[in-house]
Design an enzyme around this catalytic site. Structure first.
Site, PDB file in Angstrom:
ATOM      1  CG  HIS A 135      47.735  -1.834  65.722  1.00 41.10           C
ATOM      2  ND1 HIS A 135      46.704  -1.146  65.122  1.00 41.10           N
ATOM      3  CD2 HIS A 135      47.523  -1.722  67.059  1.00 41.10           C
ATOM      4  CE1 HIS A 135      45.919  -0.633  66.047  1.00 41.10           C
ATOM      5  NE2 HIS A 135      46.395  -0.974  67.230  1.00 41.10           N
ATOM      6  CD  GLU A 136      49.379  -2.987  70.083  1.00 41.03           C
ATOM      7  OE1 GLU A 136      49.517  -1.946  70.768  1.00 41.03           O
ATOM      8  OE2 GLU A 136      48.266  -3.458  69.798  1.00 41.03           O
ATOM      9  CG  HIS A 139      48.862   2.420  69.414  1.00 39.05           C
ATOM     10  ND1 HIS A 139      47.935   3.417  69.192  1.00 39.05           N
ATOM     11  CD2 HIS A 139      48.170   1.249  69.329  1.00 39.05           C
ATOM     12  CE1 HIS A 139      46.746   2.875  68.980  1.00 39.05           C
ATOM     13  NE2 HIS A 139      46.863   1.563  69.045  1.00 39.05           N
ATOM     14  CD  GLU A 206      43.178   0.901  68.827  1.00 41.84           C
ATOM     15  OE1 GLU A 206      43.590  -0.049  68.141  1.00 41.84           O
ATOM     16  OE2 GLU A 206      43.788   1.341  69.815  1.00 41.84           O
TER      17      GLU A 206
END
Length: 303
Positions: A135-136, A139, A206
């Site tokens: 997930h990071e 980003h 998100e």
């Protein structure tokens, strides 16, 4: 291109808020001073915001030769996931906090860093940690990190400026002291307006990072399980004192490190249940039978 446009709009909005607050405090001269400060902050933030945020959380870079298998596995998994995503390998940090959480920072994929708390590395299993770090990295891949990091810096500055206004008073259109009313308006509306701009983009990103992270890891259920665990531990009393001291950085984390809130206007993140539902729609197979029950009592300090 869309993310670059959103970044420009966000920075322009935050700069306008900062300049407007400067006008209310000091009239035309205050506006010019605030504009100069905003320009300087944007420049400094572009090059150094990641270092500023990492220092706020006293993050330390993971040594590949670390004697801790936990840290070596963490580093290895981040590198493997970044290779899979076609990204340059980021710098990898650990934060000595009990609360399980993580964030990414950096001005572009070639200058990115990811950070996880030690609580996250200890309380989640390796599959879930990989889901969080994917997930990071999403980003990073989506180039959200510059916007998120600069937003934290400027939103914090607006709050500081509003506090200054509260103590020293505002100015009217003629440049005369406007008294406590103007100061209170700036002190209340400045941080709220900055937070609303921040939330409007953060919450949408998100969901995007959840979907992209699931694609990178190939395991949506792992991220869904991790989000549920992080939420449960936070409700069980695991706090992040550094985040409480720096609330303008809350939107950077995978789960809000501050007070628990639902999917409302004043949330920096979508509700965890909504994020899990979206992830489950990608897999259709639930969490693979893995439970998410967690203890609700605090553990002692790490060794």
């Amino acid at each position: 291109m869309r993310n670059h446009l959103r970044t420009f709009v966000l920075l322009a909005a935050l700069t306008a808020l900062f300049v407007g607050a400067g006008y209310m405090i000091g009239g035309p001269s205050g506006m010019l001073i605030a504009f100069g400060l905003a320009a300087a902050m944007n420049l400094v933030s572009y090059w150094n915001a990641d270092k500023i945020v990492l220092s706020m959380y006293r993050a330390r870079e993971v040594d590949p030769a670390s004697p801790e298998p936990l840290l070596r596995n963490y580093l290895s998994d981040v590198f493997e996931l970044s290779d899979r995503a076609g990204l340059p390998r980021p710098r990898v940090y650990v934060i000595d906090q009990d609360q399980p959480n993580a964030f990414a920072t950096g001005r572009d994929p070639s200058h990115a860093a990811v950070a996880a708390t030690r609580g996250l590395l200890q309380m989640l299993d390796r599959r879930e940690i990989r889901g969080v770090m994917a997930h990071e990295l999403a980003h990073v891949k989506n180039r959200d990190t510059l916007t998120m990091t600069i937003t934290a810096t400027i939103a914090g500055a607006i709050s500081a400026l509003a506090n200054f206004a509260f103590f020293f008073g505002g100015r009217d259109e003629e440049g005369r002291p406007a008294g406590m009313v103007g100061a209170i308006v700036v002190a209340i509306l400045g941080p709220i307006a900055a937070a609303l701009v921040q939330m409007a983009i953060s919450r949408h990103r998100e969901y995007e990072a959840d979907a992209e992270g699931a694609a990178i890891s190939g395991d949506p259920g792992a991220l869904a399980s991790a989000l549920q665990k992080i939420e449960a531990y936070a409700k069980g009393g695991y706090f992040n004192p550094d985040a409480e001291r720096n609330p303008a950085t809350a939107h950077m984390f995978i789960v809000n490190p501050l007070a628990r809130r639902g999917d409302s206007l004043f949330s920096t993140h979508p509700a965890t249940a909504n994020r899990v539902e979206a992830l489950m729609a990608l897999t259709g197979s639930g969490l693979g039978g893995r439970g998410t029950a967690v203890p609700t009592t605090r553990r002692g300090p790490w060794s």
